[in-house]
Design an enzyme around this catalytic site. Structure first.
Site, mmCIF file in Angstrom:
data_model
loop_
_atom_site.group_PDB
_atom_site.id
_atom_site.type_symbol
_atom_site.label_atom_id
_atom_site.label_comp_id
_atom_site.label_asym_id
_atom_site.label_seq_id
_atom_site.Cartn_x
_atom_site.Cartn_y
_atom_site.Cartn_z
ATOM 1 N N ASN A 44 0.846 -1.195 0.000
ATOM 2 C CA ASN A 44 0.000 0.000 0.000
ATOM 3 C C ASN A 44 0.883 1.247 0.000
ATOM 4 O OD1 ASN A 44 0.665 -0.864 2.668
ATOM 5 N ND2 ASN A 44 -0.957 0.385 3.545
ATOM 6 N N GLU A 46 0.384 5.237 0.666
ATOM 7 C CA GLU A 46 -0.535 6.276 1.133
ATOM 8 C C GLU A 46 -0.092 7.658 0.643
ATOM 9 O OE1 GLU A 46 -1.055 5.719 5.372
ATOM 10 O OE2 GLU A 46 -2.193 3.871 5.007
ATOM 11 N N CYS A 55 -4.080 0.747 -2.564
ATOM 12 C CA CYS A 55 -3.975 -0.475 -1.758
ATOM 13 C C CYS A 55 -2.928 -1.432 -2.360
ATOM 14 C CB CYS A 55 -5.307 -1.218 -1.727
ATOM 15 S SG CYS A 55 -6.621 -0.366 -0.866
ATOM 16 N N GLU A 57 -3.165 -4.583 -3.049
ATOM 17 C CA GLU A 57 -3.686 -5.490 -4.086
ATOM 18 C C GLU A 57 -3.649 -4.830 -5.459
ATOM 19 O OE1 GLU A 57 -4.969 -4.689 -1.178
ATOM 20 O OE2 GLU A 57 -6.477 -6.127 -0.507
ATOM 21 N N CYS A 88 -10.455 -4.619 -0.037
ATOM 22 C CA CYS A 88 -11.532 -3.610 0.064
ATOM 23 C C CYS A 88 -12.391 -3.676 -1.199
ATOM 24 C CB CYS A 88 -10.934 -2.223 0.251
ATOM 25 S SG CYS A 88 -10.280 -1.507 -1.273
ATOM 26 N N CYS A 91 -10.667 -2.739 -4.519
ATOM 27 C CA CYS A 91 -9.749 -3.785 -4.989
ATOM 28 C C CYS A 91 -10.517 -4.994 -5.508
ATOM 29 C CB CYS A 91 -8.794 -4.197 -3.876
ATOM 30 S SG CYS A 91 -7.586 -2.904 -3.499
HETATM 31 N N1 THU Z 1 -5.389 -1.306 2.424
HETATM 32 C C1 THU Z 1 -4.858 -2.184 1.519
HETATM 33 O O1 THU Z 1 -3.688 -2.070 1.132
HETATM 34 N N2 THU Z 1 -5.668 -3.174 1.051
HETATM 35 C C2 THU Z 1 -6.970 -3.353 1.401
HETATM 36 O O2 THU Z 1 -7.651 -4.177 0.824
HETATM 37 C C3 THU Z 1 -7.541 -2.558 2.479
HETATM 38 C C4 THU Z 1 -6.762 -1.372 2.885
HETATM 39 C C5 THU Z 1 -4.545 -0.230 2.935
HETATM 40 C C6 THU Z 1 -4.956 1.131 2.484
HETATM 41 C C7 THU Z 1 -4.438 1.996 3.605
HETATM 42 O O3 THU Z 1 -3.084 2.314 3.337
HETATM 43 C C8 THU Z 1 -4.510 1.113 4.835
HETATM 44 O O4 THU Z 1 -4.604 -0.209 4.353
HETATM 45 C C9 THU Z 1 -5.693 1.392 5.747
HETATM 46 O O5 THU Z 1 -6.877 1.458 5.051
#
Ligand code: THU
Length: 127
Positions: A44, A46, A55, A57, A88, A91
């Protein structure tokens, strides 16, 4: 669980080390197995403008797609957290575009869950 899925999860865990997540603190890694046997992983990423976050994925899938891959066999997700989380909604839609039925393995340090994209996104939107 199949040995190849456990290996994919190890790649996802290794990718989580590279997470850029100063805002949430969650370190997520993902790895995709392509039908040709190649694997791609991602973390991920940010941003100070929170909604621009990508994310793990989607990082992994987009890396694979941009290298010419189109067919996938499985996806694994690892998060260093007190509970494992599945992809999520955003994704799920992106994974489903290319692989609406693949196995999805998600885990943290203590639990591993195996499910399918069909189970996670029934009635998916496709054109
Ligand atoms: N996140 C992912 O990388 N994958 C997911 O399927 C859910 C959320 C990350 C996004 C963000 O950086 C952190 O987790 C919290 O939401």
């Amino acid at each position: 669980m199949k040995k190849e899925f456990m290996e994919l999860l190890t790649l996802a865990k290794e990718a989580s080390v590279h997470a850029y997540s100063p805002y949430s603190g969650y370190k997520v890694g993902s790895a995709v197995l392509c039908k040709d046997g190649k694997t791609y992983s991602g973390c991920n990423v940010e941003n100070a403008s929170y909604s621009l976050t990508l994310c793990a994925e989607r990082t992994a899938i987009f890396k694979a797609i941009s290298e010419g891959e189109r067919e996938f066999a499985a996806i694994a997700i690892f998060v260093d957290s007190d509970r494992a989380f599945p992809p999520c909604g955003a994704c799920r839609q992106v994974i489903s575009e290319f692989a609406p039925k693949i196995p999805v393995i998600y885990a943290n340090q203590t639990e591993t869950i195996e499910t399918t994209m069909e189970n996670l996104l029934p009635g998916a939107f496709h054109l």
